[in-house]
Scaffold this motif. Structure first.
Motif, PDB file in Angstrom:
ATOM      1  N   LEU A 155     -27.086 -21.949  43.649  1.00  0.00           N
ATOM      2  CA  LEU A 155     -27.821 -23.309  43.049  1.00  0.00           C
ATOM      3  C   LEU A 155     -27.448 -24.463  44.149  1.00  0.00           C
ATOM      4  O   LEU A 155     -26.466 -24.239  44.825  1.00  0.00           O
ATOM      5  N   ASN A 156     -28.545 -25.206  44.794  1.00  0.00           N
ATOM      6  CA  ASN A 156     -28.503 -26.027  45.986  1.00  0.00           C
ATOM      7  C   ASN A 156     -27.313 -27.063  45.141  1.00  0.00           C
ATOM      8  O   ASN A 156     -27.789 -27.016  43.932  1.00  0.00           O
ATOM      9  N   ASN A 157     -26.212 -28.008  45.730  1.00  0.00           N
ATOM     10  CA  ASN A 157     -25.451 -28.754  45.704  1.00  0.00           C
ATOM     11  C   ASN A 157     -24.569 -28.493  44.242  1.00  0.00           C
ATOM     12  O   ASN A 157     -24.437 -29.551  43.145  1.00  0.00           O
ATOM     13  N   ALA A 158     -24.604 -27.377  43.778  1.00  0.00           N
ATOM     14  CA  ALA A 158     -23.490 -26.650  43.117  1.00  0.00           C
ATOM     15  C   ALA A 158     -22.807 -27.637  43.195  1.00  0.00           C
ATOM     16  O   ALA A 158     -21.336 -27.646  42.610  1.00  0.00           O
ATOM     17  N   ALA A 159     -21.884 -27.178  44.465  1.00  0.00           N
ATOM     18  CA  ALA A 159     -20.689 -27.287  45.142  1.00  0.00           C
ATOM     19  C   ALA A 159     -20.254 -29.510  44.661  1.00  0.00           C
ATOM     20  O   ALA A 159     -19.090 -29.995  45.172  1.00  0.00           O
ATOM     21  N   ARG A 160     -21.346 -29.594  44.587  1.00  0.00           N
ATOM     22  CA  ARG A 160     -21.608 -31.948  45.281  1.00  0.00           C
ATOM     23  C   ARG A 160     -21.198 -31.976  43.643  1.00  0.00           C
ATOM     24  O   ARG A 160     -21.283 -33.693  43.688  1.00  0.00           O
ATOM     25  N   ALA A 161     -21.683 -31.748  42.705  1.00  0.00           N
ATOM     26  CA  ALA A 161     -22.651 -32.298  41.454  1.00  0.00           C
ATOM     27  C   ALA A 161     -21.490 -32.792  40.561  1.00  0.00           C
ATOM     28  O   ALA A 161     -20.732 -32.092  40.892  1.00  0.00           O
ATOM     29  N   ALA A 162     -22.484 -34.009  40.394  1.00  0.00           N
ATOM     30  CA  ALA A 162     -20.925 -34.151  38.745  1.00  0.00           C
ATOM     31  C   ALA A 162     -21.640 -34.608  37.805  1.00  0.00           C
ATOM     32  O   ALA A 162     -21.508 -33.962  36.882  1.00  0.00           O
TER      33      ALA A 162
END
Length: 489
Positions: A155-162
């Motif tokens: 998943l793209n942005n999985a580590a930065r998503a709120a």
């Protein structure tokens, strides 16, 4: 729209200026380090880029999908990974919320995006999708909520998503189906949750691609997407089907900016070699073909994005055509341009390194839950249900009609003078100019003489179409270009 695009272009500055902190050399260096350029992210935050994906009634700037795509092209022209992380990724998640979320969920999502927060999504993978492993999530009823299990590998942005939009399969006594859940991203040490290691990719190397794994992770019932909870089964699949038409067409349209970079780089290389290089027949032909392909893709993308507003019933098919054709066309166009640069097309540093970077990024555009393979299957399913493209009865041979009006009919078993097909082919239902350059241009784009419908070759197994030649999805190219040409004269 033009003012916003111009403001964004001015913010990025001249890509060929070696002293520009947002120049092409800086993006190439960041890509080599598998990271996004911090100065570029700061620019997009100051521009409030995520306001472009929030509807106007919720405080954003999203009024038309074609405008959204054109604004994001300026970002993709510099770095496809930056466009995916800051634009396309949050948009994929937000589109489902705008389509099926409650008023409270829509307002919360809008507030999150307008404040600069990121989102990630995990759509259900169609059977014809691009993933080798069709993994996903399941949700088991547990009192007033659910227990979430399963994993998604990338998943793209999985580590930065709120915030996370997750589709999970729910098995209940009344039936089974997918449900959509909008949850806050768990903390790294939350029980029942694990963030999988980052995955390396060949293209868009700056994207933070991780997997997610849940083990009996509790989710309250109010996190289910929609105006109510427990309102039936299969609602998540229906929501995804409504969201796919708007996300299929916008992503490839944005990616035109990445392909534009390859053409600009090839032109700059040819001009640097002198006038003789530009006038060489092989070089001129490659540049002209690439420019024509980009115009073709631009016209087709414009038709599909505007169809979401003007032709909603046809938008599902048009968006599938765009998602199938554009990644293929743009990737092939970039590879054809590599013949102009020669050995410089492999350069990882220097004035033309942006070409190699774009060449790696473009094939990634066709991936995703509504990727090229699933889109082609959607078009094939439509064609198989049209008159004249149905399978023959079992035990009866397939014979082709040779009459001029029914040429290419794969099921006609009568003589050429008594073909039963009466319905108008789908590719003929468009406003055709009676004569002049527009009709000749349409014929050149489709590769057919004026007045001759393109053939669609379907191979049958049992009672369904199992393979479809490219002529079927490619047929809307001529009408799209003709409509664009006549509408912008």
């Amino acid at each position: 729209m033009r003012e916003r695009v111009a403001r964004l272009e001015r913010g990025f500055g001249d890509p060929d200026d070696p002293g520009n902190p947002l120049g092409a050399a800086q993006f190439v260096r960041a890509d080599a380090g598998r990271r996004l350029l911090p100065a570029a992210e700061a620019l997009l935050d100051g521009f409030r880029l995520q306001a472009e994906i929030v509807p106007e009634e919720l405080g954003g700037r999203l009024g038309r999908l074609d405008v959204l795509a054109r604004v994001l092209r300026a970002v993709f022209r510099r770095d496809a990974a930056l466009g995916l992380a800051c634009g396309t990724g949050p948009y994929l998640a937000a589109a489902a919320v705008w389509a099926g979320g409650s008023a409270r969920q829509r307002h919360r999502t809008a507030d999150l995006l307008l404040s600069g927060g990121r989102m990630a999504c995990a759509y259900p993978q169609p059977a014809e999708g691009n993933a080798f492993l069709h993994n996903g999530f399941t949700a088991s009823p547990d009192g007033a909520g659910y227990l979430l299990d399963g994993r998604k590998e990338a998943l793209n942005n999985a580590a930065r998503a709120a915030s996370l939009l997750l589709f999970a399969r729910v098995d209940e006594p009344g039936g089974s189906g997918h449900r959509a859940f909008l949850i806050d991203a768990p903390q790294a040490d939350a029980p029942g949750f694990r963030l999988l290691p980052r995955r390396s990719t060949t293209g868009v190397r700056g994207c933070l691609v991780h997997g997610l794994e849940f083990t009996r992770y509790p989710v309250t019932a109010d996190r289910q997407l929609g105006p109510g909870t427990g309102t039936g089964t299969g609602t998540g699949a229906e929501l995804a089907a409504r969201a796919f038409p708007v996300i299929r067409s916008t992503g490839p349209s944005m990616a035109l900016g990445c392909a534009d970079t390859t053409l600009r780089t090839a032109v700059a290389f040819a001009r640097a070699r002198g006038r003789a290089s530009v006038r060489a027949p092989r070089t001129r032909q490659a540049l002209q073909d690439a420019f024509s392909d980009l115009l073709l893709c631009d016209a087709l993308a414009l038709v599909a994005t505007r169809a979401a507003h003007l032709l909603p019933r046809e938008s599902a098919t048009l968006s599938a055509v765009v998602k199938y054709l554009l990644p293929m066309f743009l990737t092939e166009t970039a590879y054809d341009l590599s013949a102009v640069l020669g050995a410089e097309s492999y350069a990882r540093q220097g004035a033309y390194a942006a070409f190699q970077k774009a060449l790696r990024d473009l094939p990634m555009i066709g991936l995703g839950p509504a990727g090229s393979a699933a889109s082609r299957a959607a078009v094939a399913d439509l064609l198989s249900r049209l008159p004249g493209l149905r399978p023959p009865p079992k035990g009866r041979p397939v014979r082709r009609c040779s009459s001029a009006t029914s040429r290419g009919c794969p099921r006609c078993d009568r003589g050429s003078s008594s073909c039963p097909r009466k319905a108008t082919p789908w590719w003929a239902v468009w406003r055709r100019p009676s004569s002049g350059p527009a009709r000749r241009a349409a014929a050149s784009w489709t590769g057919r003489s004026p007045g001759t419908p393109p053939r669609s070759a379907v191979s049958w197994t049992g009672s369904g179409a199992t393979a479809l030649c490219p002529a079927g999805p490619a047929a809307p190219r001529g009408p799209g270009c003709t409509g664009w040409w006549t509408g912008t004269r």
